[in-house]
Design a protein around this motif. Structure first.
Motif, PDB file in Angstrom:
ATOM      1  N   ILE A  35      73.578  -6.486  -7.981  1.00 44.21           N
ATOM      2  CA  ILE A  35      73.082  -6.195  -9.204  1.00 44.21           C
ATOM      3  C   ILE A  35      72.046  -4.906  -8.975  1.00 44.21           C
ATOM      4  CG2 ILE A  35      70.794  -7.121 -10.642  1.00 44.21           C
ATOM      5  CD1 ILE A  35      71.607  -9.734  -9.809  1.00 44.21           C
ATOM      6  N   SER A  36      72.324  -3.873 -10.071  1.00 44.64           N
ATOM      7  CA  SER A  36      71.843  -2.896 -10.097  1.00 44.64           C
ATOM      8  C   SER A  36      70.244  -2.725 -10.672  1.00 44.64           C
ATOM      9  CB  SER A  36      72.363  -1.608 -10.583  1.00 44.64           C
ATOM     10  OG  SER A  36      72.786  -1.922 -12.018  1.00 44.64           O
ATOM     11  N   PHE A  37      69.346  -2.092 -10.110  1.00 47.71           N
ATOM     12  CA  PHE A  37      67.923  -2.144 -10.755  1.00 47.71           C
ATOM     13  C   PHE A  37      67.704  -0.947 -11.611  1.00 47.71           C
ATOM     14  CE2 PHE A  37      66.959   0.204  -7.045  1.00 47.71           C
ATOM     15  CZ  PHE A  37      65.847   0.964  -7.510  1.00 47.71           C
ATOM     16  N   GLU A  38      66.788  -1.055 -12.590  1.00 47.02           N
ATOM     17  CA  GLU A  38      66.692  -0.144 -13.691  1.00 47.02           C
ATOM     18  C   GLU A  38      65.432   0.841 -13.397  1.00 47.02           C
ATOM     19  OE1 GLU A  38      68.836   0.998 -16.185  1.00 47.02           O
ATOM     20  OE2 GLU A  38      70.037  -0.527 -15.246  1.00 47.02           O
ATOM     21  N   HIS A  39      64.471   0.006 -13.099  1.00 45.53           N
ATOM     22  CA  HIS A  39      63.018   0.641 -12.820  1.00 45.53           C
ATOM     23  C   HIS A  39      62.173  -0.057 -11.797  1.00 45.53           C
ATOM     24  CE1 HIS A  39      63.120   3.998 -15.692  1.00 45.53           C
ATOM     25  NE2 HIS A  39      63.860   3.073 -16.660  1.00 45.53           N
ATOM     26  N   MET A  40      61.355   0.522 -10.964  1.00 49.31           N
ATOM     27  CA  MET A  40      60.727  -0.180 -10.058  1.00 49.31           C
ATOM     28  C   MET A  40      59.236   0.271  -9.775  1.00 49.31           C
ATOM     29  SD  MET A  40      61.918  -0.864  -6.259  1.00 49.31           S
ATOM     30  CE  MET A  40      61.576   0.837  -6.011  1.00 49.31           C
ATOM     31  N   PRO A  41      58.381  -0.062 -10.924  1.00 56.74           N
ATOM     32  CA  PRO A  41      57.144   0.385 -10.787  1.00 56.74           C
ATOM     33  C   PRO A  41      56.491  -0.614  -9.574  1.00 56.74           C
ATOM     34  CG  PRO A  41      57.469  -0.864 -12.711  1.00 56.74           C
ATOM     35  CD  PRO A  41      58.716  -0.836 -12.177  1.00 56.74           C
ATOM     36  N   SER A  42      55.437   0.173  -8.926  1.00 56.21           N
ATOM     37  CA  SER A  42      54.853  -0.838  -7.922  1.00 56.21           C
ATOM     38  C   SER A  42      53.195  -0.473  -7.757  1.00 56.21           C
ATOM     39  CB  SER A  42      55.301  -0.516  -6.589  1.00 56.21           C
ATOM     40  OG  SER A  42      55.143   0.724  -6.133  1.00 56.21           O
ATOM     41  N   GLY A  43      52.635  -1.599  -7.402  1.00 53.12           N
ATOM     42  CA  GLY A  43      51.194  -1.632  -7.212  1.00 53.12           C
ATOM     43  C   GLY A  43      50.803  -1.635  -5.644  1.00 53.12           C
ATOM     44  N   VAL A  93      51.558  -3.884 -23.808  1.00 57.08           N
ATOM     45  CA  VAL A  93      52.383  -3.099 -22.797  1.00 57.08           C
ATOM     46  C   VAL A  93      52.374  -3.785 -21.800  1.00 57.08           C
ATOM     47  CG1 VAL A  93      52.486  -0.795 -21.548  1.00 57.08           C
ATOM     48  CG2 VAL A  93      51.546  -0.894 -23.985  1.00 57.08           C
ATOM     49  N   LYS A  94      53.566  -3.999 -21.141  1.00 55.85           N
ATOM     50  CA  LYS A  94      53.911  -4.737 -19.876  1.00 55.85           C
ATOM     51  C   LYS A  94      54.070  -3.867 -18.584  1.00 55.85           C
ATOM     52  CE  LYS A  94      54.781  -8.930 -21.872  1.00 55.85           C
ATOM     53  NZ  LYS A  94      54.332 -10.120 -21.261  1.00 55.85           N
ATOM     54  N   MET A  95      54.461  -2.682 -18.866  1.00 57.74           N
ATOM     55  CA  MET A  95      54.799  -2.020 -17.759  1.00 57.74           C
ATOM     56  C   MET A  95      54.665  -0.281 -18.327  1.00 57.74           C
ATOM     57  SD  MET A  95      57.499   0.046 -16.080  1.00 57.74           S
ATOM     58  CE  MET A  95      58.806  -0.295 -17.182  1.00 57.74           C
ATOM     59  N   ILE A  96      54.404   0.328 -17.361  1.00 60.03           N
ATOM     60  CA  ILE A  96      54.185   2.038 -17.664  1.00 60.03           C
ATOM     61  C   ILE A  96      54.934   2.486 -16.370  1.00 60.03           C
ATOM     62  CG2 ILE A  96      52.944   3.944 -18.213  1.00 60.03           C
ATOM     63  CD1 ILE A  96      50.808   2.078 -18.542  1.00 60.03           C
ATOM     64  N   ILE A 134      58.129   9.011 -20.266  1.00 63.91           N
ATOM     65  CA  ILE A 134      57.327   7.833 -20.001  1.00 63.91           C
ATOM     66  C   ILE A 134      58.019   6.592 -20.475  1.00 63.91           C
ATOM     67  CG2 ILE A 134      55.281   6.607 -20.487  1.00 63.91           C
ATOM     68  CD1 ILE A 134      53.728   9.418 -20.876  1.00 63.91           C
ATOM     69  N   ILE A 135      58.262   5.846 -19.499  1.00 64.87           N
ATOM     70  CA  ILE A 135      58.979   4.588 -19.828  1.00 64.87           C
ATOM     71  C   ILE A 135      57.927   3.280 -20.002  1.00 64.87           C
ATOM     72  CG2 ILE A 135      60.893   2.868 -18.991  1.00 64.87           C
ATOM     73  CD1 ILE A 135      62.223   5.037 -18.337  1.00 64.87           C
ATOM     74  N   ILE A 136      58.345   2.344 -21.157  1.00 63.46           N
ATOM     75  CA  ILE A 136      57.191   1.558 -21.179  1.00 63.46           C
ATOM     76  C   ILE A 136      57.877   0.387 -21.567  1.00 63.46           C
ATOM     77  CG2 ILE A 136      55.446   0.950 -23.269  1.00 63.46           C
ATOM     78  CD1 ILE A 136      55.921   3.857 -23.730  1.00 63.46           C
ATOM     79  N   GLY A 137      57.318  -0.823 -21.063  1.00 64.72           N
ATOM     80  CA  GLY A 137      58.254  -2.083 -21.113  1.00 64.72           C
ATOM     81  C   GLY A 137      57.159  -2.777 -22.016  1.00 64.72           C
ATOM     82  N   VAL A 138      58.024  -3.572 -22.990  1.00 66.80           N
ATOM     83  CA  VAL A 138      57.092  -4.324 -23.908  1.00 66.80           C
ATOM     84  C   VAL A 138      58.118  -5.652 -24.217  1.00 66.80           C
ATOM     85  CG1 VAL A 138      56.018  -2.422 -25.206  1.00 66.80           C
ATOM     86  CG2 VAL A 138      58.506  -3.253 -26.053  1.00 66.80           C
ATOM     87  N   ASP A 139      57.640  -6.482 -24.875  1.00 66.52           N
ATOM     88  CA  ASP A 139      58.343  -7.911 -25.095  1.00 66.52           C
ATOM     89  C   ASP A 139      59.675  -7.510 -26.200  1.00 66.52           C
ATOM     90  OD1 ASP A 139      57.211  -9.912 -24.008  1.00 66.52           O
ATOM     91  OD2 ASP A 139      55.816 -10.094 -25.166  1.00 66.52           O
ATOM     92  N   ASN A 140      60.744  -7.930 -25.974  1.00 62.55           N
ATOM     93  CA  ASN A 140      61.786  -7.612 -27.035  1.00 62.55           C
ATOM     94  C   ASN A 140      61.411  -7.756 -28.408  1.00 62.55           C
ATOM     95  OD1 ASN A 140      64.043  -7.424 -25.236  1.00 62.55           O
ATOM     96  ND2 ASN A 140      64.610  -9.434 -25.443  1.00 62.55           N
ATOM     97  N   ALA A 141      60.488  -8.561 -28.866  1.00 65.82           N
ATOM     98  CA  ALA A 141      60.152  -8.951 -29.995  1.00 65.82           C
ATOM     99  C   ALA A 141      59.139  -7.800 -30.643  1.00 65.82           C
ATOM    100  CB  ALA A 141      59.136 -10.091 -30.133  1.00 65.82           C
ATOM    101  N   ASP A 142      58.492  -7.212 -29.764  1.00 62.73           N
ATOM    102  CA  ASP A 142      57.744  -5.802 -30.198  1.00 62.73           C
ATOM    103  C   ASP A 142      58.393  -4.575 -29.978  1.00 62.73           C
ATOM    104  OD1 ASP A 142      55.516  -7.517 -30.493  1.00 62.73           O
ATOM    105  OD2 ASP A 142      54.857  -7.120 -28.283  1.00 62.73           O
ATOM    106  N   PHE A 143      59.814  -4.616 -29.526  1.00 59.32           N
ATOM    107  CA  PHE A 143      60.591  -3.232 -29.525  1.00 59.32           C
ATOM    108  C   PHE A 143      60.505  -2.423 -30.994  1.00 59.32           C
ATOM    109  CE2 PHE A 143      64.906  -1.294 -29.886  1.00 59.32           C
ATOM    110  CZ  PHE A 143      64.606  -0.428 -28.672  1.00 59.32           C
TER     111      PHE A 143
END
Ligand code: ASP
Length: 439
Positions: free
Chosen positions: A324-332, A402-405, A414-423
């Motif tokens: 499986i390839s990954f697309e993004h990997m934000p980290s804390g 916003v789920k992810m930045i 800037i890449i932003i992650g949201v729910d599909n429903a909010d796209f």
């Protein structure tokens, strides 16, 4: 100066379209090298010749009768020849194709005949020389495009032709066996020819007036993009904006040749310029917004993860082991999140999770599905303060969580992650704040 012009399938779907193309080429004597696609759809219910060829060849491969299907393909070309009043017959070529199909010459060969035949008509119509792509565009034994050999052979040959038509989409292995690029690959051929000709511009003629800031299915009549850099385009096309094949920028990029996307049906429109770099300010702070639905996020928590050497590698290993390839990997500090395509991940979900446990010994693994990623791209963001702030306040006003930045260090996107429903709501909100509010 020389210009290379590529015309897409819809620009060459009928004699009427061919005439528009002829007028465009004749309007500028620098348009000396022409790369045509195969005839595309004449209307939304029509079938592209390339698809007809794949279908016809599939029958041949099964040993079934394909004469009706081949006759339908021939009729498409004859209609064009007749409409252009050319004194040209493709009977010989069709006899060869029929024999080659019976001898099972391969589906790449079959599909390539769409461009092959169309380029013969085009050369005849324009009075230009004709060069078979199989003699100048090369693939190595692994099927990889051989850019250096191609460039050497092609640039030498072009010097012997003041004007020429070179079919798009295919080339050949060392032994002469035809191989195609992936679908839409005539865009790549045009770029290869532009590089070899050291063209001043690669004009890519299609049925839209260039790139739009965002998807017209989400925003009515979005503004167009006048100028975009290669890097911005990579970011946007990766996220689903498609007008040009994504591999088409590489050959011209090496020579710093700009690409101009133009509309065959509206030749007066300036279209979009794709350039290496520019000091032209885009009209808006952002150049484009694109995105995709259907992602999952896998968040892996472990106290003091930040100081554990090799933790990230172990987590990613679990994905790699499952292909499986990954697309993004934000980290804390104590958490890292891996974004993957939901359809690739679904079946292997539990395997990956247990492998993460085994390899990295995390405290918690949490999965969320049905997420969308949105890329806001713009070279202007680097020099403008508050872009991120404006995006997030617009999203908050639109009630989008916003789920992810993730901001790349190039400050290009800037890449932003949201729910599909909010796209769609999210894209509308970002478009409004940067574009509508600025008009
Ligand atoms: N005719 C090919 C296709 O339909 C290649 C192209 O049009 O660029 O994919």
């Amino acid at each position: 100066m020389k210009k290379v012009v590529k015309f897409g399938g819809s620009s060459l779907a009928s004699a009427e379209q061919f005439k528009k193309v002829g007028a465009i080429i004749r309007a500028d004597e620098e348009r000396v090298y022409v790369v045509p696609s195969a005839p595309g759809k004449r209307d939304s219910k029509d079938t592209k010749v390339t698809d007809m060829l794949y279908g016809c060849y599939a029958l041949a491969e099964e040993g079934k009768d394909f004469s009706k299907e081949l006759a339908a393909i021939k009729a498409r070309y004859e209609e064009i020849i007749k409409g252009l009043e050319l004194n040209l017959s493709l009977d010989e070529q069709f006899k060869t194709i029929e024999a080659d199909f019976k001898a099972k010459a391969g589906s790449d060969y079959a599909a390539s005949r769409g461009e092959f035949l169309n380029s013969i008509i085009m050369a005849d119509y324009l009075g230009y020389d004709w060069i078979d792509a199989a003699t100048v565009i090369f693939f190595d034994e692994d099927g990889e495009f051989d850019s250096e050999k191609t460039n050497k052979v092609l640039s030498k040959l072009l010097k012997e032709h003041d004007t020429a038509v070179i079919p798009g989409f295919y080339g050949a292995y060392e032994n002469g066996k035809v191989k195609t690029f992936s679908r839409g690959g005539s865009d790549i051929t045009g770029s290869i020819v532009a590089r070899a000709a050291k063209a001043s511009v690669y004009e890519n003629w299609t049925d839209v007036s260039g790139f739009l800031i965002t998807d017209p299915r989400i925003i009515d009549n979005p503004e167009g993009i006048d100028t975009i850099t290669y890097r911005e385009l990579r970011e946007l096309s990766y996220m689903g904006a498609s007008v040009l094949h994504e591999d088409a920028i590489f050959p011209v990029r090496r020579e710093g040749i700009p690409i101009n996307i133009r509309n065959t049906n509206k030749p007066e429109d300036a279209g979009t310029w794709i350039v290496e770099s520019t000091c032209q300010k885009s009209k808006f702070t952002i150049t484009g917004i694109a995105g995709k639905k259907g992602f999952c996020s896998v968040s892996v928590d472990k106290a003091k993860m930040n100081s554990e050497i090799g933790f990230g590698r172990k987590v990613l290993q679990a994905f790699e082991n499952n292909g499986i390839s990954f697309e993004h990997m934000p980290s804390g500090i104590d958490t890292m999140t891996v974004f993957v395509h939901q359809d690739e991940f679904m079946d292997k979900e539990q395997k990956v999770v247990s492998e993460i446990h085994r390899l990295a010994d995390p405290d918690v693994v949490d999965i969320e599905s049905d997420l969308a990623l949105i890329a806001v791209v713009g070279r202007g963001m680097k020099s403008t303060r508050g872009t991120a702030g404006r995006i997030f306040s617009a999203l908050a006003h639109a009630d989008v969580n916003v789920k992810m930045i993730d901001q790349g260090s190039s400050e290009l996107n800037i890449i932003i992650g949201v729910d599909n429903a909010d796209f769609e709501t999210a894209i509308k909100a970002i478009y409004d704040i940067f574009v509508t509010a600025q008009l």
